[in-house]
Structure formats: structure tokens, C-alpha cells
Motif scaffolding. Structure first.
Motif, short mmCIF file in Angstrom:
data_model
loop_
_atom_site.label_atom_id
_atom_site.label_comp_id
_atom_site.label_asym_id
_atom_site.label_seq_id
_atom_site.Cartn_x
_atom_site.Cartn_y
_atom_site.Cartn_z
N ILE A 34 0.86 -1.20 0.00
CA ILE A 34 0.00 0.00 0.00
C ILE A 34 0.89 1.23 0.00
CG2 ILE A 34 -1.90 1.14 1.21
CD1 ILE A 34 -2.36 -1.82 0.51
N GLU A 43 -9.15 0.17 -4.48
CA GLU A 43 -9.79 0.09 -3.16
C GLU A 43 -9.24 -1.10 -2.38
OE1 GLU A 43 -11.03 -0.80 -5.99
OE2 GLU A 43 -12.10 -2.67 -5.79
N MET A 44 -9.63 -1.21 -1.12
CA MET A 44 -9.32 -2.43 -0.38
C MET A 44 -10.54 -2.81 0.43
SD MET A 44 -6.76 -1.28 2.69
CE MET A 44 -5.57 -0.37 1.73
N THR A 48 -9.93 -4.84 6.00
CA THR A 48 -8.49 -4.70 5.83
C THR A 48 -8.07 -3.27 6.11
OG1 THR A 48 -8.71 -6.30 4.06
CG2 THR A 48 -6.59 -5.21 4.26
N ALA A 49 -8.83 -2.34 5.56
CA ALA A 49 -8.49 -0.92 5.78
C ALA A 49 -8.53 -0.62 7.27
CB ALA A 49 -9.47 -0.03 5.03
N TYR A 50 -9.56 -1.12 7.93
CA TYR A 50 -9.70 -0.87 9.35
C TYR A 50 -8.51 -1.44 10.14
CZ TYR A 50 -11.16 -1.11 14.15
OH TYR A 50 -11.17 -0.99 15.50
#
Ligand SMILES: *Cc1c(COP(=O)(O)O)cnc(C)c1O
Length: 442
Positions: A34, A43-44, A48-50
Motif C-alpha cells: 500500500i 480500493e481495499m 483490511t483498511a480498518y
């Protein structure tokens, strides 16, 4: 302060390892590195982003263990819930969110009454993001009022000055620089870190837009002798015909003195006190982002400073430096006002002052008291002139921080105790689940 990655303009200079996040555990979820400093192409997944951000933030200090702050680090879950519910409401849009606006107004009323705004007058106030914004607003009102007075008298208004102690919080320096007011600092003396009436009277003149007294100085927590300063100012004003007003910076003492020292006159009971500010996020016990500024009467707030905005619906008068901001901190303050009432605010303030918040380190023992005279040791050096060091205090890490930690420390120990805090207090406290008082739901 924004820290640029090395050479922001030329990302190609970044070593590969510096340019991307590659959390090891995430390999299954993350199929590619990233980028850290440029917007990712794709996007992800939500989770995962969290996780990615959540885990990275674990590298921060633990706010609950931050004993070096007197800004709130813990609130009840119910307050957090209300805050989460009102993140999406824009505080400035009073047409769309009239109830949040109403709540803000109720809070201003409560604060004004707490500070004894004259019942027959029209006190006026605002919420702000912090005492710093509040102080900018109050300082502007002082400057504008002074200019009006000077113009009325047909005198020059190009050399405003403001008189305050060398112990002021940095925002007062900022105010003076940004708004082109000459700061005049009453010097401190070894062992005495508040201003005196004599020191103030020495520095004022016809160009003084106002005098600042601090209720709970940032360095020692002491209350400056507001009533005596007021008396000296009254006398000098009477002798000279000046109309120099007083602003009380009660960022930290404003939610302490009214409960513990009800007879101490520092607020609107003194006629020259035209405005005052208090940080909701200090002893108002709200998470960072809220503060209150109140003027004793609307006549103290020059009309030109109020902007009327109509593109959100009705006519909306505003006096802020910002525009949009979330309504949640104001809601949280209202929660605390209702939840704690005078009684539990008093309880807290009393903890901060009288609770045994002394603790031992291998090199020193400290006792923390807010609003009382307190022995400074030689490690704290506030110089006579404003020096370039942080607020003029050198060893802030070793003394002041511990001293200021009073309420937070005690609070931290009372709340779900962390082992380290608990250990510090092991002989005195039973850290327990719980909040503001014994028995959270009592
Ligand atoms: C903390 C403090 C301020 C600044 O307050 P913020 O709410 O952090 O912006 C101003 N004056 C005094 C005396 C303070 O202690």
C-alpha cells in the motif's frame, strides 16, 4: 505540524521500503503493498483498511496512560455513544440541526451562569474548538472595543498593547503576533509564578486593549490574584480615565473554582471582567475539541465581528474562526453537564486538588494541586523575558508535566485501572471499573 516525507516532490527518491506499508500479517488480505504517500490506485476491503490503520495506531502512546496532560482522556461509554451519533452533524449548520444548536445555547447559558453573568445583562458566548480559538475571539473583541473607544475620543489607534504574565499559554503570544498587538509581559520571579497587581499597573497605558489574568496557570496550576488585579485596575482607570478591561483565561480553573472556591471573586462579579474562556476538554471532562467563551454583555462584542450567513437557510449570526466542525463535542459537554451536575463536578475538582495525587519516581516526589499556591522547585525556570524555549519553561518534562497531570492521573487511577497507574497508587487506591464517581450508575 505536517512532516513531509523526505523530499515530497520527488517520491522516486524514497527507498522502496519507505514508500509502502507491508504489514506481514496482512499478506493474505493484501496482495500488493500500500503506498504511504500517494493515493492508492485501487480500493481495499473494509476490514483490511480498518485493521491496517487500527494496528498502525497502536504505535501511538496509550491516551489513558498519558499523565502529562490535563486534557480529558476518558469518557463514559454513553458519552462516546452520543458523540458517535453526532459526528455527522455540522455544528455550524444551525438550520439543519437546530436541536444541536439549542444544546449549544443551553451550555453557554450554564457556563455564563456558573461565572455569575449579571442577570439583568445580556451575556453572550460561543463554543469553540479549544481555548486557543476562544482566546483569539476574546482578544479580537478587546482590540475592536479599544479601537472604538480611541476613535470616539479622536485618538490614534495604531499601537495597541496587551498586558499579561510571562507565564501565559502560548496562544496569547500567537494572538498578539497574528493580530498585531504588542505583548507586554509581567516578569516572573524565582519561586513566584503568577502576576501581581503592581506588575500589571506598571505596564498598562492608554493603548492597553486589556489585561489577562489566568485562573489556573498552565505551568503551576495556580490562580492569579484576579480580584486584587481588578482592584488595582479599577483604581488606575479611575485616576486616568482609561477603560482598560480584564479577560480571565480560566481554561483550566473555570471548571474548578466555581465548585471549590465559590467565594473567590474572579468572574463576572468583578465589573471589569468583560470576558472569560474555559476549556471543556480540560476540567469540563470532555474529549479534546470543545471550549467556551463568554462575554458579560453583548455590548462587549463589537457587531462588526459577527458575520451573518444566510446560505444554509435562515439568518445565522456567527463568531468563529472556523466554519464547519462536528457537533459531537458540544453534545458531549451537555452530557457531562447533565450527568455530573454541580455535585459531581465538585467531586472531581476536589479530587484534582485534594486527592492524593502525589506519586513517587526514583528522582523526585510531587504533589499536584490545582488552584493552590504550590512550591515550585528550581527545575522550573520561567525567565523574566520571554525566551525562545517552550513557553519559557525549561524542564517541562520533568516537573510541570507531572504537576499538571493531577486530575488526569487521579482519574486514570479511578477508571479501569491500568497496571502501571494502579501500582503507583497501590497503597491508596483500589482501581476499579467505573467512571466519574464511586459506583458508575449511582
Ligand atoms: C490549555 C490552556 C490554553 C489553551 O487551551 P486549548 O483548549 O488547549 O486550546 C489557554 N490558556 C491556558 C491557561 C491553558 O491552560
Amino acid at each position: 505540524m505536517l512532516k513531509h516525507p523526505k523530499n515530497l516532490t520527488n517520491l522516486t527518491n524514497l527507498k522502496d521500503d519507505d514508500a509502502v506499508l507491508q504489514p506481514l500479517y496482512g499478506r493474505r488480505a493484501l496482495t500488493e503493498p500500500i503506498p504511504k504517500y500517494k493515493l492508492p490506485e485501487n480500493e481495499m476491503a473494509v476490514r483490511t483498511a480498518y485493521e491496517l490503520i487500527h494496528d498502525e495506531l497502536m504505535l501511538d502512546g496509550n491516551a489513558r496512560l498519558n499523565l502529562a496532560t490535563f486534557v480529558t482522556t476518558w469518557m463514559e461509554p454513553e458519552a462516546e455513544q452520543l458523540m458517535a451519533e453526532s459526528f455527522s452533524k455540522n455544528m455550524i449548520d444551525k438550520d439543519e440541526y437546530p436541536q444541536t444548536a439549542m444544546i449549544e445555547e443551553r451550555c453557554i447559558n450554564m457556563v455564563a451562569r456558573l461565572f455569575h453573568a449579571p442577570e439583568e445583562g445580556q451575556a453572550i458566548g460561543a463554543s469553540a474548538i479549544g481555548s486557543s480559538e476562544a482566546i483569539m475571539l476574546a482578544g479580537m473583541a478587546l482590540k475592536w472595543k479599544w479601537r472604538q473607544r480611541r476613535e470616539r475620543q479622536g485618538k490614534s489607534s495604531d499601537r495597541p498593547n496587551m498586558v499579561m504574565g510571562a507565564n501565559v499559554q502560548v496562544v496569547w503570544e500567537k494572538f498578539c503576533r497574528y493580530w498585531e498587538v504588542e505583548p507586554r509581559y509581567v516578569p516572573m520571579q524565582r519561586g513566584h509564578y503568577t502576576i501581581t497587581p503592581e506588575g500589571v499597573v506598571d505596564l498598562i497605558d492608554e493603548n492597553t486593549i486589556g489585561v489577562v489574568a489566568i485562573l489556573g496557570t498552565t505551568f503551576t496550576g495556580e490562580f492569579e490574584p484576579v480580584e486584587q488585579i481588578h482592584e488595582a485596575l479599577m483604581k488606575r482607570n479611575a485616576e486616568t480615565g482609561w477603560e482598560i478591561p480584564l479577560h480571565v483565561d480560566a481554561a483550566s480553573g473555570g471548571f474548578v473554582a466555581p465548585f471549590l472556591d465559590p467565594d473567590l471573586k474572579w468572574d463576572f462579579r468583578l465589573p471589569l471582567v468583560k470576558s472569560t474562556n474555559v476549556s471543556g476538554h480540560k476540567y469540563g471532562l470532555v474529549y479534546p475539541g470543545v471550549c467556551w467563551v463568554v462575554w458579560r454583555d453583548e455590548a462587549e462584542l463589537p457587531r462588526e465581528l459577527i458575520f451573518h450567513v444566510n446560505y444554509l437557510g435562515g439568518d445565522m449570526p456567527t463568531f468563529t474562526l472556523n466554519f464547519s466542525r462536528p457537533g459531537n463535542q458540544v453534545v458531549a459537554q451537555y452530557y457531562n453537564f447533565l450527568r455530573l451536575g454541580r455535585r459531581l463536578y465538585a467531586h472531581h475538582a476536589s479530587d484534582a486538588r485534594h486527592g492524593d495525587v502525589s506519586f513517587r519516581r526514583d528522582w523526585q516526589t510531587r504533589t499536584v494541586r490545582i488552584g493552590q499556591r504550590w512550591q515550585c522547585d528550581s527545575r522550573v525556570r520561567i525567565r523574566d523575558e520571554r525566551p525562545h524555549t517552550l513557553h519559557g519553561v525549561r524542564s517541562i518534562g520533568k516537573t510541570t508535566r507531572t504537576r499538571l497531570a493531577g486530575a488526569r492521573l487521579y482519574h486514570a487511577a479511578r477508571c479501569r485501572g491500568h497496571r502501571r497507574v494502579a501500582r503507583l497508587h497501590s497503597r491508596r487506591f483500589q482501581p476499579r471499573h467505573g467512571g466519574h464517581v464511586p459506583g458508575r450508575y449511582s
